[in-house]
Scaffold this active site. Sequence first.
Site, mmCIF file in Angstrom:
data_model
loop_
_atom_site.group_PDB
_atom_site.id
_atom_site.type_symbol
_atom_site.label_atom_id
_atom_site.label_comp_id
_atom_site.label_asym_id
_atom_site.label_seq_id
_atom_site.Cartn_x
_atom_site.Cartn_y
_atom_site.Cartn_z
ATOM 1 N N ASN A 7 0.666 -1.235 0.052
ATOM 2 C CA ASN A 7 -0.280 0.088 -0.175
ATOM 3 C C ASN A 7 0.957 1.329 0.007
ATOM 4 O O ASN A 7 1.352 1.387 1.141
ATOM 5 C CB ASN A 7 -0.925 -0.042 1.180
ATOM 6 N N ARG A 93 -2.904 -2.265 -3.215
ATOM 7 C CA ARG A 93 -3.600 -1.428 -3.576
ATOM 8 C C ARG A 93 -3.548 -0.244 -4.186
ATOM 9 O O ARG A 93 -2.883 0.759 -4.315
ATOM 10 C CB ARG A 93 -3.423 -0.863 -1.995
ATOM 11 N N HIS A 182 -13.327 2.936 0.013
ATOM 12 C CA HIS A 182 -13.415 1.250 1.035
ATOM 13 C C HIS A 182 -14.191 -0.336 -0.038
ATOM 14 O O HIS A 182 -14.635 -0.711 1.184
ATOM 15 C CB HIS A 182 -14.008 2.171 2.291
ATOM 16 N N ARG A 243 -12.785 15.002 7.858
ATOM 17 C CA ARG A 243 -14.276 15.498 6.578
ATOM 18 C C ARG A 243 -14.921 16.467 7.261
ATOM 19 O O ARG A 243 -15.696 15.120 7.745
ATOM 20 C CB ARG A 243 -13.327 14.428 5.526
ATOM 21 N N GLU A 386 -8.748 -5.796 4.429
ATOM 22 C CA GLU A 386 -8.341 -4.906 3.226
ATOM 23 C C GLU A 386 -7.031 -6.351 2.919
ATOM 24 O O GLU A 386 -6.657 -6.129 1.909
ATOM 25 C CB GLU A 386 -7.547 -4.023 3.334
#
Length: 399
Positions: A7, A93, A182, A243, A386
């Site tokens: 990643n 990823r 996601h 956010r 993940e």
Amino acid sequence: MNILVINAGSSSLKYQLLNPDTGVLLAKGLCERIGIDGKFTYKPQVDGKKKLDAIDVAMPTHSEAIQAVLNALVDKDNGVIASMKEIDAVGHRVVHGGEAFNKSVLITDEVMKAVEDCIPLAPLHNPANITGIKACQKVMPGVPMVAVFDTAFHQTMPAKAYTYALPYEYYENDKVRRYGFHGTSHKYVAGRAAAMLGKKPEDLKLISCHLGNGSSVTAIDGGKSVDTSMGFTPLAGLPMGTRSGDLDAGILQYLMNKYKMNIDDMLNVLNKKSGVLGVSGVSSDFRDLENAGKEGNDRAALSVDMFNYGVKKLIGSYAAAMGGVDAIIFTAGVGENSKSQRMAIASGLEFMGVKMDEKANDTRGEEAVISAADSKVKVLLIPTNEELMIAKDTASLVK
Ligand code: ADP
């Protein structure tokens, strides 16, 4: 079989070496400050092997970072494999696959070109992912590489879910639409939910709540994503750590005029200074907010309430969208750890067949059914993984 999962960020790179069939993790770690000085962390998961904690390793580029990872993995004393030959493939990823990718793919020159074409959609993330792939190709020639996209799982959404009510040419010409993120996590927990319930994914209506620093909720009907709360970018949907999530676009004009902000200033506020941090003025971390709330900080309590309320509303709307729901899944940092937030979100939903079990919910970090035995809708706690999902997709493509 061993898969190296990468990643890559712009100045960091996370890695894991794992067996996709058994899920057994051999080693994991992190390269940081790539292009600056270089800090290397290595955590072997095999007894008797020593870990390295943020040691200095020169990393002018991602290539040196990957080389450091390989050196550690095959190290005579503290390595976990005998040679690089024991790495069968690399799974990368990749954040944005646009409309070009609805599943993971073996990386070819053509694929690299298509990932480059998606850079405008994810200008911060895709370039870093591409750099990571190229560095691996250089250091590990001949090893098959696979790209696993955060957006791919959501490509099954129908047009009514992904189209924005803007002039249609912005979709046709500029690819402005809901993509969702996601995806790897939502897909993984949906698969685990089916296994836990002993049902086929095709026979289930699921609502998956990935609640962490970044949060999204996804409606999964018959194993396919049919709606999700993040949008064209990961700024949309729920309020998050920093956010804003969804808001009235008219606010932008009002604030930008009033405070003489340009669009970059405004987006900096929306991405970095908003969410539960912005409302509470305390922290972006839900643990801090829960503590501050208990000590009487009303704004901290409000920010958590707003977040939980947002998740609850999404659950209701996605149940309506699918015409029912068989199970609700909680995952990621908050979903896996905060029993109080799970309870706040899932209580009050008895009208739609959701009945929590206080005792069953008093757990963390392990797969569990946390609804009452007679709850029509099951509520599940499922730790996400993940990296394992990336390793499994990679293995199935190279086998
Ligand atoms: P990311 O989106 O960065 O991958 P994670 O899924 O790791 O985030 O979630 C991180 C968040 O999880 C933290 O910011 C924290 O707010 C939350 N978290 C972790 N443990 C707990 C806990 N015990 N109670 C409440 N929140 C928690």
